[in-house]
Each structure stands twice: as structure tokens, then as C-alpha cells.
Design an enzyme around this catalytic site. Structure first.
Site, PDB file in Angstrom:
ATOM      1  N   ARG A   1       0.882  -1.188   0.000  1.00  0.00           N
ATOM      2  CA  ARG A   1       0.000   0.000   0.000  1.00  0.00           C
ATOM      3  C   ARG A   1       0.905   1.218   0.000  1.00  0.00           C
ATOM      4  NH1 ARG A   1      -5.281   1.471   3.518  1.00  0.00           N
ATOM      5  NH2 ARG A   1      -6.076   0.083   1.914  1.00  0.00           N
TER       6      ARG A   1
ATOM      7  N   HIS B   1      -7.320   0.697  -6.491  1.00  0.00           N
ATOM      8  CA  HIS B   1      -7.568  -0.128  -5.298  1.00  0.00           C
ATOM      9  C   HIS B   1      -8.251  -1.423  -5.759  1.00  0.00           C
ATOM     10  CE1 HIS B   1      -7.831  -1.201  -1.239  1.00  0.00           C
ATOM     11  NE2 HIS B   1      -8.662  -0.306  -0.766  1.00  0.00           N
TER      12      HIS B   1
ATOM     13  N   GLN C   1     -10.119  -3.894  -3.222  1.00  0.00           N
ATOM     14  CA  GLN C   1     -11.419  -3.398  -2.766  1.00  0.00           C
ATOM     15  C   GLN C   1     -12.490  -3.634  -3.829  1.00  0.00           C
ATOM     16  OE1 GLN C   1     -12.282  -1.704   0.331  1.00  0.00           O
ATOM     17  NE2 GLN C   1     -14.266  -2.295  -0.516  1.00  0.00           N
TER      18      GLN C   1
ATOM     19  N   ASP D   1     -17.068   7.465  -2.023  1.00  0.00           N
ATOM     20  CA  ASP D   1     -15.753   7.359  -1.361  1.00  0.00           C
ATOM     21  C   ASP D   1     -15.506   8.699  -0.672  1.00  0.00           C
ATOM     22  OD1 ASP D   1     -13.181   6.561  -0.639  1.00  0.00           O
ATOM     23  OD2 ASP D   1     -12.311   6.898  -2.631  1.00  0.00           O
TER      24      ASP D   1
ATOM     25  N   CYS E   1     -16.302   1.747   0.561  1.00  0.00           N
ATOM     26  CA  CYS E   1     -15.089   0.984   0.886  1.00  0.00           C
ATOM     27  C   CYS E   1     -14.683   1.149   2.342  1.00  0.00           C
ATOM     28  CB  CYS E   1     -13.953   1.399  -0.037  1.00  0.00           C
ATOM     29  SG  CYS E   1     -13.499   3.141   0.069  1.00  0.00           S
TER      30      CYS E   1
ATOM     31  N   ARG F   1     -13.654  -8.482   1.633  1.00  0.00           N
ATOM     32  CA  ARG F   1     -12.227  -8.219   1.393  1.00  0.00           C
ATOM     33  C   ARG F   1     -11.416  -9.475   1.717  1.00  0.00           C
ATOM     34  NH1 ARG F   1     -10.167  -3.043   1.573  1.00  0.00           N
ATOM     35  NH2 ARG F   1      -8.277  -4.120   0.898  1.00  0.00           N
TER      36      ARG F   1
HETATM   37  N1  NVA Z   1      -9.885   6.903  -1.560  1.00  0.00           N
HETATM   38  C1  NVA Z   1      -9.581   6.428  -0.237  1.00  0.00           C
HETATM   39  C2  NVA Z   1      -9.873   4.963  -0.129  1.00  0.00           C
HETATM   40  C3  NVA Z   1      -9.630   4.377   1.236  1.00  0.00           C
HETATM   41  C4  NVA Z   1      -9.816   2.902   1.284  1.00  0.00           C
HETATM   42  C5  NVA Z   1      -8.125   6.719   0.083  1.00  0.00           C
HETATM   43  O1  NVA Z   1      -7.273   6.548  -0.799  1.00  0.00           O
HETATM   44  O2  NVA Z   1      -7.838   7.144   1.206  1.00  0.00           O
HETATM   45  N1   CP Z   2     -11.184   0.039   2.420  1.00  0.00           N
HETATM   46  C1   CP Z   2      -9.917  -0.060   2.852  1.00  0.00           C
HETATM   47  O1   CP Z   2      -8.976  -0.303   2.084  1.00  0.00           O
HETATM   48  O2   CP Z   2      -9.794   0.065   4.195  1.00  0.00           O
HETATM   49  P1   CP Z   2      -8.441   0.273   5.009  1.00  0.00           P
HETATM   50  O3   CP Z   2      -7.868   1.615   4.579  1.00  0.00           O
HETATM   51  O4   CP Z   2      -8.839   0.243   6.440  1.00  0.00           O
HETATM   52  O5   CP Z   2      -7.486  -0.827   4.657  1.00  0.00           O
END
Ligand code: NVA
Ligand code: CP
Length: 301
Positions: free
Chosen positions: A102, A129, A132, A219, A259, A287
């Protein structure tokens, strides 16, 4: 399939294969049927951003598959002190069976795949992502029975979630409508891909996108790494919210996905969120199952 870097890389057949295996693994888990498909395998999990779901579901999933997960915070790795990702990839490939990462830039994930010699899984970048969205597609098919004739609507920021949902939704045959404000459209690569589909629309009107939709998704307005823009974004995204008015123009049995984490009264009202909490938390559970399927596809002997 060697990597999971972004939805654009997956064929429709590969997506459906992953979803079918995810359904099977979910069934087996619920019925206490052991599935130690990754016995003796190790997964390194590199996190340069916070996570609740991704970390815990990958870690638990690897354990359930008989493998061993290693949580690798970028604060502790030399990568956090500037060691190049190209070198990290070549070193970790000699210890591990696979890497989940990540991070911010998609290029970092692509470099990891280019220089490493083991499967790489994108656990979220600013662009994509995929884990997800595989869980989202699994949840849609589970609740609706199939993707046939469905309209999926995304309201909000044209960021990692929108980029991946548009591609995933179109690849499995759904109609896809996105409502994003000016200046916050999906990535060019995604718009170029979607241009080949008559059943894709991009508008600045949430109500237009939501009309007759079967699935509504949103989101956060400010993603991880964009915290300093939060105020500016609150102004830009005003009205880009899933609320009673939006639900009223969607199909009466429309489902809602998020998400998570959710910012109540920003991109979704508390009322709509709680009315659809069963769907949203099934999505969060999925997930686990979807990522287990990805790991098996990529890492099993
Ligand atoms: N768009 C959000 C998704 C979190 C799972 C982010 O990147 O923070
Ligand atoms: N939706 C998602 O990826 O959650 P986290 O940021 O908690 O991993």
C-alpha cells in the site's frame, strides 16, 4: 496471472475466476472446511499508509490459508529511509513468496513487479484499489445474483476507487455512471478505457448518474495523503453525497456500498449509511474472501 497491480490488467475471465474462488473460500470458511492452499508460503505486507481492513484481512487470510504474513511498516523498513524500491524488490524476492504493498504512486508498485521475481499485490495506491473493487464486485453478485442488466453509479472523487470501479464494473458487463465535479475526474487512462463502452457516462450531476441505478457507491472527499486539501475539497464536493434525494431517483431496491472508512454527513448521510449497513459490512467482510482468492491464484503451487 502473475500480479494484481490494477483492474486494467485483469481480463473479464480472470475477474470472474477470482470471484468464483472467493465464493468457494467463503463457503468453506463458514462450513469449517480447511483450505490450507498456501501452506509454507510467506506474504510481506508493506504499508506506507494507514489501514484497518486491508491489513487485518490480508493477515488473517494468509493465516487461514496456512501461510505466514509479515507486517512491514515503511517506518521500520529501509525503504522509509530512501532505499530504492528496485533494491527492496530484489531483496524481498529472495525471502518471501509474495508482497502486498500500500503506497502513494502506482509507479512504485509497477517497479516492485518489474524488479522483483515474486507475485505483487496492490493494496491501494493513489491510482488504484483493485482488492477493494474485487470485494465490491463479489458483494454485488452475491446480493443481486448476477451482473446482468445492472447499473452501477459512483458519486464523488475520481480517485483510486472510482478508477477501479469504472474499469471493474465495465469489464463484468454493468452499465456504469460516474458523477464527479470538475477538476476531480477519473484518470485519463481510465477515461480512455471507458471511451470504448457505450454504457459508460461521466456527468457532474449526482442525480443524473443515480437515475435508475441498482448500486450506489461513494468514497471519501479527501483521501489518504490529501488531508491538507480537506477544506478545499469540502467545498468542491458539496452536493456529491448519497442521501435520501439520491436514493429516491435510484431503483427502489438499490444497494449502497462504501469501501470505508466513511465520513458521515460528507459523502454519505448517517441515515443512508445505517439503512445499508448490512451491505456495507458484508462488503468489508468480502475483502477477506476476495483477497484469499487473489493470493491463491498468484501464490499456490
Ligand atoms: N480513496 C480512499 C480509499 C480508502 C480505502 C483513500 O485513498 O484514502
Ligand atoms: N477500504 C480499505 O482499504 O480500508 P483500510 O484503509 O482500512 O485498509
Amino acid at each position: 496471472m502473475k500480479y494484481l497491480l490494477k483492474m486494467l490488467d485483469l481480463s473479464t475471465e480472470e475477474i470472474i475466476d477470482i470471484l468464483n474462488l472467493a465464493d468457494q473460500l467463503k463457503y468453506e470458511l463458514k462450513h469449517n472446511i480447511p483450505h490450507n492452499l498456501l501452506k509454507g508460503k510467506t506474504l510481506g505486507m508493506i504499508f506506507q499508509k494507514a489501514s484497518t481492513r486491508t491489513r487485518v484481512s490480508f493477515e488473517t487470510g494468509m493465516y487461514q490459508l496456512g501461510g505466514y504474513p509479515l507486517f512491514l511498516s515503511s517506518h521500520d523498513l529501509q525503504i522509509g529511509r530512501g532505499e530504492p524500491v528496485q533494491d527492496t524488490a530484489r531483496v524481498l524476492s529472495r525471502y518471501l513468496s509474495g508482497i502486498m504493498i500500500r503506497t502513494f504512486e502506482q509507479k512504485e508498485v509497477e517497479d516492485l513487479a518489474e524488479y522483483g521475481s515474486i507475485p505483487i499485490i496492490n493494496g491501494l495506491t493513489d491510482f488504484s484499489h483493485p482488492c477493494q473493487v474485487l470485494a465490491d464486485l463479489m458483494t454485488i453478485r452475491e446480493i443481486k445474483g448476477s451482473f446482468d442488466g445492472l447499473k452501477m453509479c459512483f458519486i464523488g472523487d475520481g480517485n483510486n476507487m472510482a478508477n477501479s470501479l469504472i474499469v471493474g464494473g465495465l469489464k463484468v458487463g454493468m452499465e456504469v455512471a460516474a458523477a464527479c465535479p470538475d477538476g476531480y475526474h477519473p484518470a485519463k487512462e481510465v477515461m480512455d478505457f471507458a471511451a470504448d463502452y457505450d454504457c459508460f457516462t461521466l456527468t457532474d450531476s449526482p442525480a443524473e448518474a443515480a437515475k435508475n441505478a441498482d448500486i450506489l457507491i461513494t468514497d471519501v472527499w479527501a483521501s489518504m495523503g490529501q488531508e491538507s486539501e480537506a477544506e478545499k475539497r469540502r467545498a468542491a464536493f458539496k452536493g456529491y453525497q448519497i442521501n435520501d434525494e439520491i436514493m429516491a431517483v435510484a431503483n427502489p431496491d438499490a444497494m449502497v456500498l462504501h469501501c470505508l472508512p466513511a465520513h458521515r454527513e460528507e459523502e454519505i448521510t448517517t441515515k443512508v449509511f445505517e439503512a445499508h449497513a448490512n451491505e456495507i459490512f458484508e462488503e468489508a467482510e468480502n475483502r477477506l474472501h476476495a483477497q484469499k482468492a487473489v493470493m491463491v491464484k498468484l501464490m499456490a503451487d
